[in-house]
Design a protein around this motif. Sequence first.
Motif, PDB file in Angstrom:
ATOM      1  N   ARG A  37     -10.322  40.899  94.502  1.00 49.54           N
ATOM      2  CA  ARG A  37      -8.933  40.420  94.476  1.00 49.54           C
ATOM      3  C   ARG A  37      -8.224  40.749  95.793  1.00 49.54           C
ATOM      4  NH1 ARG A  37      -9.026  42.539  89.229  1.00 49.54           N
ATOM      5  NH2 ARG A  37      -7.861  44.371  89.937  1.00 49.54           N
ATOM      6  N   ASN A  38      -8.460  41.962  96.312  1.00 41.45           N
ATOM      7  CA  ASN A  38      -7.835  42.360  97.575  1.00 41.45           C
ATOM      8  C   ASN A  38      -8.292  41.457  98.727  1.00 41.45           C
ATOM      9  OD1 ASN A  38      -6.524  44.442  96.283  1.00 41.45           O
ATOM     10  ND2 ASN A  38      -7.982  46.031  96.953  1.00 41.45           N
ATOM     11  N   LEU A  39      -9.583  41.093  98.721  1.00 41.80           N
ATOM     12  CA  LEU A  39     -10.113  40.223  99.770  1.00 41.80           C
ATOM     13  C   LEU A  39      -9.477  38.843  99.685  1.00 41.80           C
ATOM     14  CD1 LEU A  39     -12.079  39.761 102.106  1.00 41.80           C
ATOM     15  CD2 LEU A  39     -13.852  39.215 100.421  1.00 41.80           C
ATOM     16  N   LEU A  43      -7.023  37.114 102.515  1.00 39.42           N
ATOM     17  CA  LEU A  43      -7.352  35.824 103.135  1.00 39.42           C
ATOM     18  C   LEU A  43      -6.442  34.703 102.644  1.00 39.42           C
ATOM     19  CD1 LEU A  43     -11.254  36.045 103.011  1.00 39.42           C
ATOM     20  CD2 LEU A  43      -9.756  36.495 104.957  1.00 39.42           C
ATOM     21  N   GLY A  44      -5.732  34.950 101.564  1.00 39.67           N
ATOM     22  CA  GLY A  44      -4.818  33.940 101.040  1.00 39.67           C
ATOM     23  C   GLY A  44      -5.522  32.739 100.459  1.00 39.67           C
ATOM     24  N   GLY A  52     -17.854  30.133  82.980  1.00 37.37           N
ATOM     25  CA  GLY A  52     -18.678  30.805  82.001  1.00 37.37           C
ATOM     26  C   GLY A  52     -19.354  32.012  82.641  1.00 37.37           C
ATOM     27  N   ARG A  53     -20.684  32.026  82.578  1.00 35.11           N
ATOM     28  CA  ARG A  53     -21.435  33.113  83.198  1.00 35.11           C
ATOM     29  C   ARG A  53     -21.759  32.805  84.654  1.00 35.11           C
ATOM     30  NH1 ARG A  53     -23.765  36.899  79.906  1.00 35.11           N
ATOM     31  NH2 ARG A  53     -23.543  36.582  77.648  1.00 35.11           N
ATOM     32  N   LYS A  54     -21.463  31.604  85.090  1.00 37.29           N
ATOM     33  CA  LYS A  54     -21.815  31.187  86.446  1.00 37.29           C
ATOM     34  C   LYS A  54     -20.647  31.427  87.402  1.00 37.29           C
ATOM     35  CE  LYS A  54     -23.514  27.229  89.102  1.00 37.29           C
ATOM     36  NZ  LYS A  54     -23.863  25.788  89.066  1.00 37.29           N
ATOM     37  N   LEU A  55     -20.996  31.870  88.608  1.00 31.81           N
ATOM     38  CA  LEU A  55     -20.013  32.073  89.667  1.00 31.81           C
ATOM     39  C   LEU A  55     -20.265  31.027  90.753  1.00 31.81           C
ATOM     40  CD1 LEU A  55     -20.144  35.979  90.018  1.00 31.81           C
ATOM     41  CD2 LEU A  55     -18.440  34.599  88.796  1.00 31.81           C
ATOM     42  N   SER A  56     -19.240  30.266  91.095  1.00 31.58           N
ATOM     43  CA  SER A  56     -19.370  29.234  92.119  1.00 31.58           C
ATOM     44  C   SER A  56     -18.478  29.578  93.304  1.00 31.58           C
ATOM     45  CB  SER A  56     -18.966  27.861  91.564  1.00 31.58           C
ATOM     46  OG  SER A  56     -19.781  27.499  90.480  1.00 31.58           O
ATOM     47  N   LEU A  57     -18.967  29.280  94.485  1.00 34.96           N
ATOM     48  CA  LEU A  57     -18.202  29.506  95.705  1.00 34.96           C
ATOM     49  C   LEU A  57     -17.308  28.326  96.010  1.00 34.96           C
ATOM     50  CD1 LEU A  57     -20.999  30.989  98.014  1.00 34.96           C
ATOM     51  CD2 LEU A  57     -18.939  32.204  97.278  1.00 34.96           C
ATOM     52  N   THR A  58     -16.082  28.607  96.403  1.00 39.17           N
ATOM     53  CA  THR A  58     -15.237  27.556  96.950  1.00 39.17           C
ATOM     54  C   THR A  58     -15.704  27.266  98.371  1.00 39.17           C
ATOM     55  OG1 THR A  58     -13.633  29.125  97.847  1.00 39.17           O
ATOM     56  CG2 THR A  58     -13.297  28.400  95.571  1.00 39.17           C
ATOM     57  N   ASP A  59     -15.102  26.264  99.006  1.00 42.96           N
ATOM     58  CA  ASP A  59     -15.508  25.967 100.376  1.00 42.96           C
ATOM     59  C   ASP A  59     -15.182  27.133 101.308  1.00 42.96           C
ATOM     60  OD1 ASP A  59     -12.803  25.594 100.080  1.00 42.96           O
ATOM     61  OD2 ASP A  59     -12.717  23.701 101.195  1.00 42.96           O
ATOM     62  N   THR A  60     -13.993  27.750 101.086  1.00 44.34           N
ATOM     63  CA  THR A  60     -13.670  28.933 101.902  1.00 44.34           C
ATOM     64  C   THR A  60     -14.553  30.103 101.525  1.00 44.34           C
ATOM     65  OG1 THR A  60     -11.893  29.460 100.323  1.00 44.34           O
ATOM     66  CG2 THR A  60     -11.277  28.272 102.351  1.00 44.34           C
ATOM     67  N   GLY A  61     -14.910  30.193 100.238  1.00 46.24           N
ATOM     68  CA  GLY A  61     -15.809  31.262  99.809  1.00 46.24           C
ATOM     69  C   GLY A  61     -17.179  31.139 100.463  1.00 46.24           C
ATOM     70  N   GLN A  62     -17.662  29.900 100.586  1.00 42.08           N
ATOM     71  CA  GLN A  62     -18.952  29.679 101.253  1.00 42.08           C
ATOM     72  C   GLN A  62     -18.893  30.110 102.713  1.00 42.08           C
ATOM     73  OE1 GLN A  62     -21.872  28.265  99.653  1.00 42.08           O
ATOM     74  NE2 GLN A  62     -22.714  29.258 101.495  1.00 42.08           N
ATOM     75  N   ALA A  63     -17.783  29.800 103.387  1.00 43.58           N
ATOM     76  CA  ALA A  63     -17.629  30.192 104.797  1.00 43.58           C
ATOM     77  C   ALA A  63     -17.602  31.707 104.940  1.00 43.58           C
ATOM     78  CB  ALA A  63     -16.359  29.572 105.377  1.00 43.58           C
ATOM     79  N   VAL A  64     -16.846  32.373 104.043  1.00 43.45           N
ATOM     80  CA  VAL A  64     -16.773  33.844 104.103  1.00 43.45           C
ATOM     81  C   VAL A  64     -18.143  34.457 103.804  1.00 43.45           C
ATOM     82  CG1 VAL A  64     -15.767  35.901 103.028  1.00 43.45           C
ATOM     83  CG2 VAL A  64     -14.328  33.918 103.533  1.00 43.45           C
ATOM     84  N   TYR A  65     -18.862  33.850 102.847  1.00 40.23           N
ATOM     85  CA  TYR A  65     -20.196  34.363 102.505  1.00 40.23           C
ATOM     86  C   TYR A  65     -21.155  34.236 103.689  1.00 40.23           C
ATOM     87  CZ  TYR A  65     -24.723  34.754 100.172  1.00 40.23           C
ATOM     88  OH  TYR A  65     -25.992  35.128  99.822  1.00 40.23           O
TER      89      TYR A  65
END
Length: 297
Positions: A37-39, A43-44, A52-65
């Motif tokens: 949550r802090n991250l 980053l805003g 459900g049990r699956k975690l998906s990356l947003t486009d910004t999440g993919q870039a950060v990853y």
Amino acid sequence: MDIRMLRYFIEVVRQQSFTRAAENLFVTQPTISKMLRNLEDELGTTLLIRQGRKLSLTDTGQAVYDKGRVILDNVQQLHSELSDIRQLNHGTLHLGIPPMVGMIMASPIAHFRQKYPGVELKISEFGGLKVQQAVQNGDLDVAVTALPVEDEQHFTTLHVAQHPLCVVVPKGSEWADMSTISPAQLADVPLLIYNEDFSLSRQLMQMFSRLGITPRIAVRSGQWDFLAAMVQAQVGLAILPEPICQKLDSGLLCWRPLDSELHWALGMIWRNEGYLSHSAQAWITCCKNHWPPSDSL
């Protein structure tokens, strides 16, 4: 950005589970959730979407990853390299040695290389006055020079050796019949000495000045073997340290002690202030072991 935030986020993505990520990182699941949550707040933007049990990356999440993995890899590599440097498996030692002291330094250098083969030695060979300035400027870590040094307050000094000075003369000359030779006897003789950037040259000129003698300098050179060749060619007489004289051809030249209080005193110097690398610290320790305090001058 806290590196831990990136580490926790990337581990959650890898494991596709907050619980498994917490177990692998030896922290609690609430800690993982709070860090994520802090991250996102910093980053805003939203980085992960729970389905459900699956975690998906947003486009910004993919870039950060993607970028975060590179950053963590670089941090790990940095820690590894720093560890190698601290353990002296890697590093560089910038050492200054005047040309005529190489024979004296061969043994400690060999010992240092045997103990720390991963440390690269970069050796600069020029006169003592230049190496003193290079140490003061931070271009060299440590240097060997003739003592005393100028601006002594800027340096820490380890005395390593002291030897008499000798006058090198042609074999069979009248000079060879003398047991010692005084500076006064050299007043009207063409002299062969080291270049002005050598500490010993400066000290010799100061000695003559104190005695009211204006020496006749015929040749200056930074190479002791060239000066010896000039003596053999009867260009003049050379003043050289006794260990250097021992390398000369005794069938062609001989040497007699210079009747003076001046000696060839050698010391290791490094700056009093400023950073001293792990390699330099190890080199100084090696030299202290090679020239223990009881042998110091």
